[in-house]
Design a protein around this motif. Structure first.
Motif, PDB file in Angstrom:
ATOM      1  N   TYR A  94     -14.885 -31.282 -34.762  1.00  0.00           N
ATOM      2  CA  TYR A  94     -14.700 -31.272 -36.310  1.00  0.00           C
ATOM      3  C   TYR A  94     -15.796 -32.479 -36.965  1.00  0.00           C
ATOM      4  O   TYR A  94     -16.120 -32.318 -38.079  1.00  0.00           O
ATOM      5  N   SER A 131      -9.099 -35.143 -39.835  1.00  0.00           N
ATOM      6  CA  SER A 131      -9.386 -34.201 -38.857  1.00  0.00           C
ATOM      7  C   SER A 131      -8.746 -35.132 -37.677  1.00  0.00           C
ATOM      8  O   SER A 131      -7.968 -34.263 -36.646  1.00  0.00           O
ATOM      9  N   PHE A 134      -4.838 -35.711 -37.684  1.00  0.00           N
ATOM     10  CA  PHE A 134      -3.970 -34.575 -37.261  1.00  0.00           C
ATOM     11  C   PHE A 134      -4.180 -33.762 -35.584  1.00  0.00           C
ATOM     12  O   PHE A 134      -3.175 -33.087 -35.283  1.00  0.00           O
ATOM     13  N   SER A 135      -5.530 -34.053 -35.169  1.00  0.00           N
ATOM     14  CA  SER A 135      -5.577 -33.758 -34.209  1.00  0.00           C
ATOM     15  C   SER A 135      -4.881 -34.706 -33.026  1.00  0.00           C
ATOM     16  O   SER A 135      -4.032 -34.081 -32.292  1.00  0.00           O
ATOM     17  N   LYS A 138      -1.131 -33.481 -33.603  1.00  0.00           N
ATOM     18  CA  LYS A 138      -0.789 -32.448 -32.830  1.00  0.00           C
ATOM     19  C   LYS A 138      -0.729 -32.541 -31.342  1.00  0.00           C
ATOM     20  O   LYS A 138       0.537 -31.793 -30.733  1.00  0.00           O
ATOM     21  N   THR A 139      -1.431 -33.141 -30.707  1.00  0.00           N
ATOM     22  CA  THR A 139      -1.297 -33.657 -29.485  1.00  0.00           C
ATOM     23  C   THR A 139       0.131 -34.142 -28.952  1.00  0.00           C
ATOM     24  O   THR A 139       0.802 -33.847 -28.028  1.00  0.00           O
ATOM     25  N   TYR A 166      -3.528 -29.538 -38.488  1.00  0.00           N
ATOM     26  CA  TYR A 166      -4.497 -29.412 -37.360  1.00  0.00           C
ATOM     27  C   TYR A 166      -5.599 -28.316 -37.724  1.00  0.00           C
ATOM     28  O   TYR A 166      -6.659 -28.423 -37.421  1.00  0.00           O
ATOM     29  N   GLN A 167      -4.974 -27.113 -37.862  1.00  0.00           N
ATOM     30  CA  GLN A 167      -5.832 -26.071 -38.305  1.00  0.00           C
ATOM     31  C   GLN A 167      -6.746 -26.386 -39.556  1.00  0.00           C
ATOM     32  O   GLN A 167      -7.838 -25.926 -39.282  1.00  0.00           O
ATOM     33  N   THR A 170      -9.511 -28.910 -38.174  1.00  0.00           N
ATOM     34  CA  THR A 170     -10.422 -28.534 -37.298  1.00  0.00           C
ATOM     35  C   THR A 170     -11.097 -27.406 -37.557  1.00  0.00           C
ATOM     36  O   THR A 170     -12.311 -27.115 -37.234  1.00  0.00           O
TER      37      THR A 170
END
Lengths: 203, 170
Positions: A94, A131, A134-135, A138-139, A166-167, A170
């Motif tokens: 990202y 980004s 949220f990455s 999300k993990t 996340y979507q 990224t």
């Protein structure tokens, strides 16, 4: 302003695009450092007790969670052993919005090129933090999974929201943010290209 | 400017929201992705007989290497961004349609080039494939959309006359 601004701009992009991408890749440890630092603080506030630390290993992001395995292999919090669950994430997927924006700004004929570049770097920073945040979330939500969701009382709607974030962070934001920032910073160039646009600017 | 940016963001928000809906994915996005795989496979067979396609997957029949065209790699996002920019810009409706048609050709043409290049890059070097796939082509496709938009606004009807008048006054 030049007689053929669009030609000059396109030629400039061709020249600066490989250069900015090269510089971005070799200096990843440095330009990702402030983003990693801020994201680490932010995640610790949003989901306390879930993150042990967030660090860079070269251009890879290493996330150490506060979760581990118990003797049966189940993911639990707090960890029963010394080992905690860690993840390697690629923040460059990202962060490429930075060299794209830099190439666009450097290729644009403008007297304020360098100040625009500085502003561009400042303005793209929050999008990268979004980004990366949220990455990481999300993990934790989907890779650590049930133990994290239970610890943080995350509902299925909140998990869906994290997936959507996340979507967006990224897939969409890295593509759209440089264009919006570039348009906002290069009003004069766009007006020179399309004087008709003056009407829409003054509305 | 603010009006354009707000409209641009609004149209994008709506279209990206629609794109993510499951029925739209099933009825439009996945079939379109399969068409892309078929077209790129057909183009490659013109110079390489060892290419086969199945659904959204393009595969080498020699070494088994395959690429799957996933969301974000089908040019739909770049088309949405271009469509939002053209819709948000004040211009005659027919000229907007012309811009969208040329934009579609430019973006999807570039996207076919992306798929074909990645298919061969991947068979040659995984590191180069990752670099091109994750960073370079993503940026190039958006750059393509931006260039189409800039050319489109440059040649708006009445634009040339205004530009010449401005230059004559200067």
């Amino acid at each position: 302003m030049t007689h053929k601004p669009l030609h000059r701009f396109m030629l400039g992009v061709l020249i600066f695009f490989p250069l900015t991408f090269f510089l971005w890749y070799i200096s990843a440890t440095y330009h990702l450092a402030p983003i990693t630092l801020i994201t680490g603080k932010l995640v610790s506030i949003v989901v306390p007790d879930a993150l042990m630390w967030l660090r860079l290993d070269g251009h890879m992001l290493v996330l150490a969670s506060n979760f581990g395995h118990d003797s049966t292999g189940m993911i639990v919090s707090p960890p029963v052993g010394d080992d905690v669950l860690g993840f390697h994430l690629n923040p460059l997927i990202y962060s490429y919005s930075l060299p794209l924006l830099a190439a666009l700004i450097l290729a644009t004929p403008s007297a304020r090129k360098w100040s625009n570049l500085l502003w561009g770097i400042v303005l793209i920073l929050p999008t990268e933090i979004f980004s990366m945040t949220f990455s990481v979330l999300k993990t934790l939500t989907f890779d650590v999974g049930a133990a994290f969701q239970a610890q943080q009382s995350i509902s299925s709607t909140e998990a869906d929201f994290i997936a959507l974030g996340y979507q967006v962070g990224t897939l969409l934001l890295p593509m759209i943010a440089p264009l919006i920032i570039w348009v906002a910073l290069n009003r004069d160039f766009l007006l020179h290209l399309a004087p008709q646009w003056e009407q829409s600017f003054t509305r | 400017m603010v009006r354009f940016l707000l409209l641009f963001l609004l149209v994008q928000g709506v279209l990206f929201g629609v794109e993510m809906l499951q029925p739209v994915q099933t009825a439009v996005i996945l079939p379109w992705t399969s068409v892309l795989a078929d077209v790129s496979g057909w183009l490659m067979t013109a110079f390489d007989p060892n290419v086969a396609t199945a659904g959204k997957v393009v595969r080498s029949t020699v070494n088994g290497f395959a690429v799957s065209i996933e969301p974000g790699c089908n040019g739909v996002e770049a088309m949405i961004v271009l469509l939002a920019a053209i819709m948000a810009f004040p211009a005659p409706f027919l000229y907007k349609l012309t811009g969208l048609l040329w934009g579609f050709i430019a973006i999807q043409g570039m996207n076919l080039l992306r798929i074909i290049s990645l298919f061969y890059l991947g068979q040659w070097s995984q590191a180069l494939f990752d670099w091109a796939h994750l960073y370079i082509w993503q940026a190039l496709i958006m750059l393509d959309a931006l260039i189409v938009f800039l050319v489109w606004i440059r040649y708006l009807p009445g634009q040339q006359r205004q530009t010449k008048s401005a230059e004559a006054v200067a």
